[in-house]
Design an enzyme around this catalytic site. Structure first.
Site, PDB file in Angstrom:
ATOM      1  N   ASP A 326      50.383 -13.482  59.305  1.00 49.28           N
ATOM      2  CA  ASP A 326      49.033 -13.213  58.810  1.00 49.28           C
ATOM      3  C   ASP A 326      49.112 -12.959  57.305  1.00 49.28           C
ATOM      4  O   ASP A 326      50.181 -12.966  56.707  1.00 49.28           O
ATOM      5  CB  ASP A 326      48.428 -12.022  59.557  1.00 49.28           C
ATOM      6  CG  ASP A 326      46.904 -12.082  59.626  1.00 49.28           C
ATOM      7  OD1 ASP A 326      46.292 -12.736  58.758  1.00 49.28           O
ATOM      8  OD2 ASP A 326      46.327 -11.474  60.539  1.00 49.28           O
ATOM      9  N   GLU A 521      37.316  -7.451  59.621  1.00 54.76           N
ATOM     10  CA  GLU A 521      38.507  -6.640  59.845  1.00 54.76           C
ATOM     11  C   GLU A 521      38.660  -5.554  58.784  1.00 54.76           C
ATOM     12  O   GLU A 521      38.215  -5.691  57.656  1.00 54.76           O
ATOM     13  CB  GLU A 521      39.745  -7.524  59.842  1.00 54.76           C
ATOM     14  CG  GLU A 521      39.944  -8.301  58.541  1.00 54.76           C
ATOM     15  CD  GLU A 521      41.094  -9.265  58.638  1.00 54.76           C
ATOM     16  OE1 GLU A 521      42.219  -8.805  58.847  1.00 54.76           O
ATOM     17  OE2 GLU A 521      40.857 -10.480  58.500  1.00 54.76           O
TER      18      GLU A 521
END
Length: 824
Positions: A326, A521
């Site tokens: 990520d 997020e």
């Protein structure tokens, strides 16, 4: 750690042989006993045999043998389009690019679709012009509820709504439509499906999960994979299909307290039964890539957990694709930085997502291979997997028959599919006196945010957080209001829109659309599940006092405590984040001309609904399971159920009065205002904006997390103010607390800066690096009015030009700090 003393092996399967390279696994982290992996416990899965067909593998092996070391290292690095240009590829033979949540062609988040096509072609041409083997790029993007980065694309309901629909066939059709729109704009790869199983709804990514229960996730993971990629064959994916990436491996939805990028402190059994449920069906369906999670399992970061990345994925789960990290997640590994992390690579990360760190990471990785810190065999293994995925994704082919067909963006067929998905996702929680469906000929008042498509679409919409969007950003869309007006008029009634509910004519029924503002997020994490905005509740109560029946349409990315709002409504619909086709709501709640429902409710809760804002996580089957509405609940028009008044908790000392700016968001009901000599301006999304005469500018900046801080630039005298409801800081609740925040003076002198609360003012000490301001509340009591009725809880004042970055504004224990402020 794996229950084995044998050396770790990296394996790849081909049609003719099994190549095994034995390498002693590096010691990545000291795992606790509770982080032990027993491979015998894990389910069995396998990528389809055609993934490694003989022709594809022969091509990959031949190409791999021709790559230089520099070209091999380039394959394992991915850069963001905001930090790389096509010209850079002449020097750096990178394997992949991505468009992150706030990245777009030319930095224009609202760039036309053709600009995306042009950018993809420019990068591909630059890669083809390189000397040497000329391996094509793989272009990735977050298309998580449709092709959500591109203006004009179809926006489907977020996954939380799709989970309520309980329809795997629908999921596959959505995947196929999304893939076609992505392929049309030149990208090859989406970072989805998300197969997280959120277990604590305070997590800011709850809406990216289908359900709190693995049964829904397992039913959907394979079907979304097939929708995006189609069924794998011996050759490449069919035109209009793109590579998928199951994410985030593993247990990103199981972290303690729902903390983004946090630690899942759970047993291996729970890890497997709950959080791994989506991976076997995705792998069996042929998912080409898997994205590792930022998060940890019992203290060990997944991005460097060889037990999970290598032993489990390449062992019982039988995955033949590649693993991508990520966003700079490798930089969180002990001993690593964003620019260097052999530990993550050796553990099983095949491709680094290095959006802005790619240059030094490339150079350092190259040096580490040369020194042997990264074994050449490990590099070859990763590159082999990447090349194989590129073969299957079709990037070696010159013909791209779908690319440039921009008429598929927001096409009638895709919009109809999105509208169908909205209809199926709606969950009816209350319908007293059968107020729904709204009958023909009714005079309907519509209030709240019914005309705000951006709020209905939520995060990951045009921008990362989904904020700052207007109606112009959704040319191929219909707002909730527009759908209601169309349906009510068609049935012989009239509809009037008034955001504040002050209608010109008294309505027969009022529809109030309200809910959470967009977030994504990190910035979406909560301390509790209370829905705090008071405006909608006051409006509902006013309608009730006036005898006007009310229908609430609640937009949210998770279940929240809304008992007062439910009690003040005659009907209450959980609409989740429906996306660009608001007409799907009217299809269900407005009757046809014959008075009969045009569509019934069919959605049922895939997440349990809380009874109190401070309740422990409510998940089906848990001990002390006591939700307000249980998993699977959902009324239909056949249910003649009168919902009694629900218990309401008494308001008290809550997180909303102790946290003002946290995790990159201004906590409701607090907002940011900037002031200069031209007056004040509210920063609508709390992220970007300017004062009336452009003297004060606000932009996001990285602090402890991505865009978790704000940079405030003063072009002269001005103020930045956090404001909200009046608070009596003289109450006993606030004794022993201090105003605190992190800050950094980036330009100018601290001599020109002060900090205030109410009418009290203190100086700000100089800080060229990040420092903490902390001063007891009573230090601000000397101003006019003292600490009573304070509605401006933080005021940064500049008397001259200056730039200050700020983060984490809150009340915290004073801990001996003084009125000189504690500024280490």
């Amino acid at each position: 750690m794996v229950k084995s003393t044998a050396p770790r092996t990296w394996q790849r399967r081909t049609a003719t042989a099994l190549f095994t390279i034995s390498l002693l696994a590096p010691q990545i982290a000291s795992a606790q006993e509770s982080a032990t992996v027993d491979l015998a416990n894990w389910p069995r899965a396998a990528s389809p045999a055609v993934m490694t067909d003989a022709e594809s593998m022969a091509f990959v092996e031949a190409l791999l043998s021709r790559l230089t070391l520099e070209e091999k290292v380039g394959q394992v690095i991915q850069a963001d389009i905001g930090s790389i240009t096509p010209e850079d590829l002449a020097t750096y033979p990178l394997g992949s690019i991505l468009a992150g949540g706030n990245s777009a062609p030319g930095g224009d988040e609202r760039a036309p679709a053709q600009a995306w096509v042009d950018l993809a072609r420019q990068f591909r041409a630059a890669a083809a012009a390189r000397p040497g083997a000329r391996v094509p790029l793989l272009f990735g993007i977050d298309a998580v509820h449709g092709h959500n980065n591109v203006v004009g694309a179809t926006l489907f309901p977020h996954n939380i709504g799709l989970g309520a629909a309980r329809n795997p066939d629908l999921i596959e059709r959505i995947g196929q439509a999304t893939a076609l729109e992505v392929a049309a704009t030149g990208a090859d790869w989406t970072f989805g499906p998300t197969v997280a199983v959120p277990r604590d709804d305070r997590w800011g990514r709850t809406y990216e999960g289908y359900s709190e229960d693995p049964e829904v996730t397992a039913a959907y993971a394979g079907r979304m994979t097939l929708g995006l990629q189609g069924a794998l064959g011996a050759g490449q994916l069919a035109p209009g299909r793109i590579a998928g990436s199951a994410k985030h491996y593993l247990a990103d939805g199981g972290t303690e307290n729902g903390t983004d990028q946090g630690d899942a402190r759970i047993s291996e059994r729970e890890l497997i039964d709950i959080h791994a449920a989506g991976y076997p069906p995705a792998i069996n369906a042929g998912i080409l890539t898997i994205m590792a999670s930022f998060s940890s399992w019992n203290g060990v970061k997944h991005t460097a957990n060889a037990d999970l990345l290598t032993d489990v994925l390449r062992g019982p789960l039988g995955f033949d694709g590649f693993v991508v990290g990520d966003w700079n997640a490798h930089g969180q590994i002990p001993g690593c930085t964003n620019e260097s992390c052999p530990a993550a690579f050796n553990a099983g990360i095949d491709m680094f997502m290095a959006p802005d760190s790619w240059r030094p990471l490339y150079e350092n990785t190259l040096s580490q291979v040369r020194s042997g810190e990264i074994p050449l065999a490990r590099l070859d293994e990763a590159v082999r997997r990447i090349l194989l995925v590129k073969v299957k994704a079709g990037v070696f082919e010159q013909a791209r028959p779908v690319e440039g067909r921009l008429e598929v963006l927001g096409s009638p067929d895709h919009r109809a599919l999105a509208r169908e998905a909205v209809r199926q996702s709606l969950v009816l929680l209350k319908n007293n006196n059968s107020i729904l469906p709204i009958q023909p000929g009714a005079r309907v008042g519509v209030a709240g945010v019914a005309d705000d498509i951006g709020q209905a679409a939520g995060g990951w919409t045009i921008t990362w957080q989904g904020t700052g969007n207007t109606r112009a950003d959704f040319p191929n869309a219909q707002s909730i209001w527009e759908g209601l007006r169309e349906a009510v008029t068609a049935s012989g009634g009239t509809a009037e829109l008034s955001p504040n509910g002050m209608f010109e004519q008294r309505p027969d029924v009022a529809i109030v659309v309200f809910g959470e503002e967009p977030y994504a997020e990190f910035q979406g994490d909560l301390s509790d599940l209370d829905f705090r905005p008071q405006g909608p509740l006051a409006m509902l109560r006013r309608f009730r006092a006036e005898g006007i029946p009310t229908v609430s349409v609640f937009l949210s990315g998770r279940p929240l405590y809304v008992n007062p709002e439910i009690n003040a409504s005659d009907a209450f619909v959980a609409a989740w984040l429906p996306g660009s086709e608001g007409g799907g709501i009217a299809d269900v709640i407005v009757a046809g001309a014959d008075g009969r429902p045009r569509h019934d409710f069919r959605g049922s809760l895939s997440f349990s609904w809380p009874r109190r804002p401070d309740q422990p996580p409510q998940n089906r089957g848990a001990v002390d399971y006591d939700p307000q509405f249980a998993y699977g609940f959902g009324l239909t028009y056949a249910d003649a159920i009168q919902t009694p008044l629900l218990a309401e908790v008494q308001e008290g000392f809550q997180a909303g009065t102790t946290r003002f700016f946290a995790d990159g968001r201004f906590v409701t009901p607090w907002s940011l205002v900037v002031r200069d000599d031209g007056g004040e301006a509210r920063i609508a999304d709390g992220a970007r904006g300017v004062s009336p005469r452009n003297r004060v500018t606000v932009t996001p900046v990285d602090g402890e997390g991505q865009e978790s801080a704000r940079r405030i630039t003063f072009g002269g005298p001005g103020q930045a103010i956090v404001t909200g409801p009046a608070v009596d800081f003289g109450r006993q609740d606030y004794e022993g607390l201090a105003l605190s925040f992190r800050y950094r003076v980036d330009a100018g002198s601290s001599d020109d800066l002060t900090v205030g609360l109410g009418n009290g003012v203190l100086p700000l000490a100089d800080a060229s690096g990040w420092s903490t301001f902390r001063a007891p509340l009573n230090c601000f009591a000397g101003g006019v009015g003292g600490l009573t009725g304070v509605d401006r809880v933080w005021i940064l004042t500049a008397q001259a030009e200056a730039t200050v970055s700020i983060e984490d504004i809150r009340l915290s224990p004073a801990n001996g700090s003084t009125c000189a402020s504690d500024q280490p």
